[in-house]
Design a protein around this motif. Structure first.
Motif, PDB file in Angstrom:
ATOM      1  N   GLY A   7       0.885  -1.210  -0.023  1.00 46.80           N
ATOM      2  CA  GLY A   7       0.205   0.006  -0.002  1.00 46.80           C
ATOM      3  C   GLY A   7       0.733   1.284  -0.176  1.00 46.80           C
ATOM      4  N   SER A   8       0.209   2.317  -0.106  1.00 46.84           N
ATOM      5  CA  SER A   8       0.962   3.803   0.230  1.00 46.84           C
ATOM      6  C   SER A   8       0.150   4.800   0.501  1.00 46.84           C
ATOM      7  N   CYS A   9       0.819   5.840   0.806  1.00 44.53           N
ATOM      8  CA  CYS A   9       0.021   7.405   1.186  1.00 44.53           C
ATOM      9  C   CYS A   9      -0.554   7.700   0.019  1.00 44.53           C
ATOM     10  N   LEU A  10      -1.090   8.729   0.009  1.00 38.19           N
ATOM     11  CA  LEU A  10      -1.981   9.542  -1.055  1.00 38.19           C
ATOM     12  C   LEU A  10      -0.935   9.999  -2.216  1.00 38.19           C
ATOM     13  N   CYS A  11       0.191  10.304  -1.598  1.00 39.19           N
ATOM     14  CA  CYS A  11       1.317  11.098  -2.638  1.00 39.19           C
ATOM     15  C   CYS A  11       2.483   9.940  -3.108  1.00 39.19           C
ATOM     16  N   LYS A  12       2.352   8.846  -2.418  1.00 40.01           N
ATOM     17  CA  LYS A  12       3.135   7.852  -2.608  1.00 40.01           C
ATOM     18  C   LYS A  12       4.667   7.797  -2.284  1.00 40.01           C
ATOM     19  N   ALA A  13       4.749   8.775  -1.511  1.00 37.63           N
ATOM     20  CA  ALA A  13       6.228   9.247  -0.709  1.00 37.63           C
ATOM     21  C   ALA A  13       6.564   8.140   0.283  1.00 37.63           C
ATOM     22  N   VAL A  14       5.380   7.478   0.545  1.00 40.65           N
ATOM     23  CA  VAL A  14       5.609   6.254   1.578  1.00 40.65           C
ATOM     24  C   VAL A  14       4.984   5.053   1.176  1.00 40.65           C
ATOM     25  N   ASN A  15       5.869   3.888   1.043  1.00 39.19           N
ATOM     26  CA  ASN A  15       4.995   2.693   0.645  1.00 39.19           C
ATOM     27  C   ASN A  15       5.280   1.757   1.687  1.00 39.19           C
ATOM     28  N   ILE A  16       4.371   0.940   1.895  1.00 38.81           N
ATOM     29  CA  ILE A  16       4.061  -0.018   3.099  1.00 38.81           C
ATOM     30  C   ILE A  16       3.887  -1.370   2.515  1.00 38.81           C
ATOM     31  N   SER A  17       4.798  -2.247   3.171  1.00 36.38           N
ATOM     32  CA  SER A  17       4.595  -3.640   2.803  1.00 36.38           C
ATOM     33  C   SER A  17       4.563  -4.367   4.104  1.00 36.38           C
ATOM     34  N   THR A  18       3.620  -5.587   4.092  1.00 42.79           N
ATOM     35  CA  THR A  18       3.616  -6.508   5.283  1.00 42.79           C
ATOM     36  C   THR A  18       3.124  -7.960   4.619  1.00 42.79           C
ATOM     37  N   THR A  19       3.842  -8.946   5.463  1.00 41.25           N
ATOM     38  CA  THR A  19       3.306 -10.296   5.044  1.00 41.25           C
ATOM     39  C   THR A  19       2.392 -10.969   6.220  1.00 41.25           C
ATOM     40  N   ASN A  20       1.973 -10.045   7.001  1.00 40.93           N
ATOM     41  CA  ASN A  20       1.211 -10.463   8.138  1.00 40.93           C
ATOM     42  C   ASN A  20      -0.115  -9.548   8.312  1.00 40.93           C
ATOM     43  N   MET A  21      -0.786  -9.396   7.321  1.00 42.99           N
ATOM     44  CA  MET A  21      -2.072  -8.759   7.417  1.00 42.99           C
ATOM     45  C   MET A  21      -3.177  -9.481   7.739  1.00 42.99           C
ATOM     46  N   SER A  22      -3.826  -9.013   8.529  1.00 45.72           N
ATOM     47  CA  SER A  22      -5.176  -9.632   9.070  1.00 45.72           C
ATOM     48  C   SER A  22      -6.268  -9.326   7.856  1.00 45.72           C
ATOM     49  N   ASN A  23      -7.298 -10.150   7.902  1.00 40.65           N
ATOM     50  CA  ASN A  23      -8.447  -9.718   6.950  1.00 40.65           C
ATOM     51  C   ASN A  23      -9.530  -9.057   7.584  1.00 40.65           C
ATOM     52  N   ILE A  24      -9.179  -8.806   8.983  1.00 39.66           N
ATOM     53  CA  ILE A  24     -10.083  -8.182   9.971  1.00 39.66           C
ATOM     54  C   ILE A  24      -9.903  -6.698   9.882  1.00 39.66           C
ATOM     55  N   VAL A  25     -10.828  -5.819   9.774  1.00 42.00           N
ATOM     56  CA  VAL A  25     -11.164  -4.631   9.894  1.00 42.00           C
ATOM     57  C   VAL A  25     -11.914  -4.104  11.188  1.00 42.00           C
ATOM     58  N   GLY A  26     -10.907  -3.186  11.837  1.00 44.11           N
ATOM     59  CA  GLY A  26     -11.736  -2.834  13.325  1.00 44.11           C
ATOM     60  C   GLY A  26     -11.719  -1.132  12.954  1.00 44.11           C
ATOM     61  N   ALA A  27     -12.983  -0.568  13.571  1.00 43.38           N
ATOM     62  CA  ALA A  27     -12.867   0.680  13.672  1.00 43.38           C
ATOM     63  C   ALA A  27     -12.830   1.293  15.031  1.00 43.38           C
ATOM     64  N   CYS A  28     -11.977   2.367  15.322  1.00 46.37           N
ATOM     65  CA  CYS A  28     -11.669   3.110  16.750  1.00 46.37           C
ATOM     66  C   CYS A  28     -12.495   4.320  16.804  1.00 46.37           C
ATOM     67  N   HIS A  29     -13.037   4.580  17.632  1.00 46.99           N
ATOM     68  CA  HIS A  29     -14.134   5.829  18.027  1.00 46.99           C
ATOM     69  C   HIS A  29     -13.397   6.703  18.925  1.00 46.99           C
ATOM     70  N   CYS A  30     -12.214   6.201  19.421  1.00 53.36           N
ATOM     71  CA  CYS A  30     -11.722   7.212  20.568  1.00 53.36           C
ATOM     72  C   CYS A  30     -11.616   8.496  20.116  1.00 53.36           C
ATOM     73  N   GLY A  31     -11.607   9.222  20.943  1.00 48.53           N
ATOM     74  CA  GLY A  31     -11.451  10.943  20.798  1.00 48.53           C
ATOM     75  C   GLY A  31     -10.173  10.983  20.107  1.00 48.53           C
ATOM     76  N   MET A  32      -9.306  10.295  20.242  1.00 48.61           N
ATOM     77  CA  MET A  32      -7.983  10.664  19.540  1.00 48.61           C
ATOM     78  C   MET A  32      -8.012  10.428  18.158  1.00 48.61           C
ATOM     79  N   CYS A  33      -8.589   9.137  17.993  1.00 49.06           N
ATOM     80  CA  CYS A  33      -8.580   8.697  16.644  1.00 49.06           C
ATOM     81  C   CYS A  33      -9.643   9.498  15.859  1.00 49.06           C
ATOM     82  N   ARG A  34     -10.589  10.133  16.231  1.00 49.86           N
ATOM     83  CA  ARG A  34     -11.623  11.047  15.669  1.00 49.86           C
ATOM     84  C   ARG A  34     -10.947  12.453  15.390  1.00 49.86           C
ATOM     85  N   LYS A  35     -10.275  12.777  16.458  1.00 50.97           N
ATOM     86  CA  LYS A  35      -9.524  14.170  16.545  1.00 50.97           C
ATOM     87  C   LYS A  35      -8.446  13.881  14.974  1.00 50.97           C
ATOM     88  N   TRP A  36      -7.730  12.731  15.030  1.00 52.67           N
ATOM     89  CA  TRP A  36      -6.676  12.800  14.292  1.00 52.67           C
ATOM     90  C   TRP A  36      -7.014  12.535  12.912  1.00 52.67           C
TER      91      TRP A  36
END
Length: 141
Positions: A7-36
């Motif tokens: 994967g990558s960021c919007l401008c593709k200046a940072v690329n990410i790779s992993t071999t250990n990605m779960s197929n589970i998505v979680g949503a966090c509603h904490c104040g910090m995540c919402r502020k972020w």
């Protein structure tokens, strides 16, 4: 998953790779995540086997004693939430090139979710206290 997921960021200046990605998505509603990010953070647990290209473009914010948040300094994309103790990465789901087969499974800090949005998916929901209780060792006498 044994294959490399990228994967990558919007401008593709940072690329990410992993071999250990779960197929589970979680949503966090904490104040910090919402502020972020202006809303819930949809993240995928990727363990500690995550590598980045373009690390010179990554900014890190120490958001708590136990975690930090990474972002692209060029486009501002959120790159990760990382637990410091075990180097565990949670990567925003939208950064990955292929999201096929992902399952929205749980929501945390459901007690902090504002009333102005709601998701139709049936998920496992945890309050902040219930989430922290999972990581707190219990002492039995």
């Amino acid at each position: 998953m044994s294959n490399v997921v990228k994967g990558s960021c919007l401008c593709k200046a940072v690329n990410i790779s992993t071999t250990n990605m779960s197929n589970i998505v979680g949503a966090c509603h904490c104040g910090m995540c919402r502020k972020w990010g202006g809303g819930a953070m949809f993240a995928i647990e990727c363990g500690s086997n995550v590598s980045f290209e373009g690390t010179e473009n990554i900014g890190v914010y120490q958001s708590s004693e136990w975690a930090e948040r990474g972002f692209c300094q060029k486009c501002g994309s959120h790159l990760f939430y990382r637990l410091k103790q075990n180097n565990q990465y949670f990567i925003p789901a939208g950064l990955f090139d292929n999201t096929e087969g992902l399952i929205f499974e749980h929501q945390v800090f459901i007690d902090e979710k504002p009333e102005y949005y709601s998701f139709a998916n049936e998920t496992r929901n945890l309050t902040g206290a219930e989430l922290f209780a999972q990581f707190t060792p219990t002492s039995e006498n």
